[in-house]
Design a protein around this motif. Structure first.
Motif, PDB file in Angstrom:
ATOM      1  N   ALA A  10       0.833  -1.194   0.000  1.00  0.00           N
ATOM      2  CA  ALA A  10       0.000   0.000   0.000  1.00  0.00           C
ATOM      3  C   ALA A  10       0.870   1.247   0.000  1.00  0.00           C
ATOM      4  O   ALA A  10       1.895   1.291   0.676  1.00  0.00           O
ATOM      5  CB  ALA A  10      -0.915   0.014   1.217  1.00  0.00           C
ATOM      6  N   LEU A  11       0.450   2.247  -0.773  1.00  0.00           N
ATOM      7  CA  LEU A  11       1.051   3.579  -0.742  1.00  0.00           C
ATOM      8  C   LEU A  11       0.171   4.427   0.165  1.00  0.00           C
ATOM      9  O   LEU A  11      -1.041   4.544  -0.066  1.00  0.00           O
ATOM     10  CB  LEU A  11       1.124   4.173  -2.149  1.00  0.00           C
ATOM     11  N   SER A  57       0.221  12.201   6.092  1.00  0.00           N
ATOM     12  CA  SER A  57      -0.321  13.462   6.598  1.00  0.00           C
ATOM     13  C   SER A  57      -1.827  13.383   6.842  1.00  0.00           C
ATOM     14  O   SER A  57      -2.332  14.064   7.732  1.00  0.00           O
ATOM     15  CB  SER A  57       0.010  14.614   5.651  1.00  0.00           C
ATOM     16  N   VAL A  58      -2.529  12.574   6.084  1.00  0.00           N
ATOM     17  CA  VAL A  58      -3.983  12.451   6.248  1.00  0.00           C
ATOM     18  C   VAL A  58      -4.414  11.026   6.598  1.00  0.00           C
ATOM     19  O   VAL A  58      -5.602  10.732   6.649  1.00  0.00           O
ATOM     20  CB  VAL A  58      -4.742  12.946   4.999  1.00  0.00           C
ATOM     21  N   ARG A  59      -3.421  10.127   6.804  1.00  0.00           N
ATOM     22  CA  ARG A  59      -3.697   8.726   7.144  1.00  0.00           C
ATOM     23  C   ARG A  59      -4.654   8.091   6.139  1.00  0.00           C
ATOM     24  O   ARG A  59      -5.694   7.562   6.489  1.00  0.00           O
ATOM     25  CB  ARG A  59      -4.253   8.602   8.545  1.00  0.00           C
ATOM     26  N   GLN A  73     -11.893  -2.060   4.745  1.00  0.00           N
ATOM     27  CA  GLN A  73     -11.397  -0.702   4.994  1.00  0.00           C
ATOM     28  C   GLN A  73     -10.719  -0.606   6.355  1.00  0.00           C
ATOM     29  O   GLN A  73      -9.726   0.102   6.508  1.00  0.00           O
ATOM     30  CB  GLN A  73     -12.537   0.308   4.894  1.00  0.00           C
ATOM     31  N   GLU A  74     -11.224  -1.351   7.326  1.00  0.00           N
ATOM     32  CA  GLU A  74     -10.635  -1.318   8.671  1.00  0.00           C
ATOM     33  C   GLU A  74      -9.181  -1.789   8.651  1.00  0.00           C
ATOM     34  O   GLU A  74      -8.335  -1.272   9.384  1.00  0.00           O
ATOM     35  CB  GLU A  74     -11.438  -2.191   9.647  1.00  0.00           C
ATOM     36  N   ALA A  75      -8.863  -2.774   7.817  1.00  0.00           N
ATOM     37  CA  ALA A  75      -7.481  -3.271   7.716  1.00  0.00           C
ATOM     38  C   ALA A  75      -6.578  -2.213   7.092  1.00  0.00           C
ATOM     39  O   ALA A  75      -5.443  -2.016   7.538  1.00  0.00           O
ATOM     40  CB  ALA A  75      -7.437  -4.559   6.900  1.00  0.00           C
ATOM     41  N   LEU A  76      -7.073  -1.522   6.063  1.00  0.00           N
ATOM     42  CA  LEU A  76      -6.288  -0.443   5.450  1.00  0.00           C
ATOM     43  C   LEU A  76      -6.095   0.710   6.437  1.00  0.00           C
ATOM     44  O   LEU A  76      -5.006   1.283   6.532  1.00  0.00           O
ATOM     45  CB  LEU A  76      -6.966   0.046   4.170  1.00  0.00           C
ATOM     46  N   ASP A  77      -7.157   1.041   7.178  1.00  0.00           N
ATOM     47  CA  ASP A  77      -7.050   2.097   8.190  1.00  0.00           C
ATOM     48  C   ASP A  77      -6.024   1.731   9.257  1.00  0.00           C
ATOM     49  O   ASP A  77      -5.264   2.590   9.721  1.00  0.00           O
ATOM     50  CB  ASP A  77      -8.408   2.349   8.847  1.00  0.00           C
ATOM     51  N   ALA A  78      -5.982   0.452   9.640  1.00  0.00           N
ATOM     52  CA  ALA A  78      -5.010   0.004  10.653  1.00  0.00           C
ATOM     53  C   ALA A  78      -3.582   0.139  10.127  1.00  0.00           C
ATOM     54  O   ALA A  78      -2.675   0.532  10.872  1.00  0.00           O
ATOM     55  CB  ALA A  78      -5.300  -1.439  11.059  1.00  0.00           C
ATOM     56  N   LYS A 119       1.729   5.744  10.567  1.00  0.00           N
ATOM     57  CA  LYS A 119       1.808   7.064  11.196  1.00  0.00           C
ATOM     58  C   LYS A 119       2.503   6.962  12.558  1.00  0.00           C
ATOM     59  O   LYS A 119       3.377   7.766  12.879  1.00  0.00           O
ATOM     60  CB  LYS A 119       0.401   7.643  11.342  1.00  0.00           C
ATOM     61  N   ALA A 120       2.120   5.960  13.355  1.00  0.00           N
ATOM     62  CA  ALA A 120       2.713   5.795  14.682  1.00  0.00           C
ATOM     63  C   ALA A 120       4.206   5.499  14.596  1.00  0.00           C
ATOM     64  O   ALA A 120       5.005   6.053  15.360  1.00  0.00           O
ATOM     65  CB  ALA A 120       1.997   4.678  15.437  1.00  0.00           C
TER      66      ALA A 120
END
Length: 123
Positions: free
Chosen positions: A21-22, A26-28, A41-46, A52-53
């Motif tokens: 994934a790219l 800055s906007v997660r 979508q939850e997996a991509l958000d994670a 970010k962390a």
């Protein structure tokens, strides 16, 4: 070759890779992804939150306050898989994430991701 094709090629080039994934740190947000399985979508958000962390979190802030550059790469074992994150030098707000088998030799993965980021920046 467009970015989606480049991301797909990266996934195919890395043995045992399940997802590439790219990410815009800055906007997660996942800008583009290629996965062998359909990811919710939850997996991509994670993945975005983890990138970010690792790359812009508290440790990165501490490095910056000490006058040192923050981390450009990070790795984490999660659910029996290795997640490798690499920040772009051309666009520091972007990073690549590769999800692969936990026992993979990560140095070749990092090398391929570095080349991939260069190719994406040139596109």
């Amino acid at each position: 070759m467009d970015i989606a094709e480049q991301i797909q090629e990266l996934r195919e080039d890395i043995p045992t890779c399940r997802t590439v994934a790219l990410i815009d740190l800055s906007v997660r947000l996942v800008l583009c992804a290629s996965s062998g399985d359909r990811l919710p979508q939850e997996a991509l958000d994670a993945l975005c939150a983890r990138a970010k962390a690792l790359l812009d979190g508290d440790a990165a802030v501490a490095f910056a306050s000490a006058g040192t550059a923050g981390p450009e790469e990070g790795m984490v074992l999660c659910n029996g898989e290795l997640q490798v994150f690499l920040r772009s030098t051309a666009a520091p707000h972007e990073a690549l994430c590769c999800v692969c088998a936990a026992d993979i030799d990560y140095e070749p993965v990092l090398d391929r991701l570095r080349r991939g980021l260069t190719e994406i920046a040139e596109a």
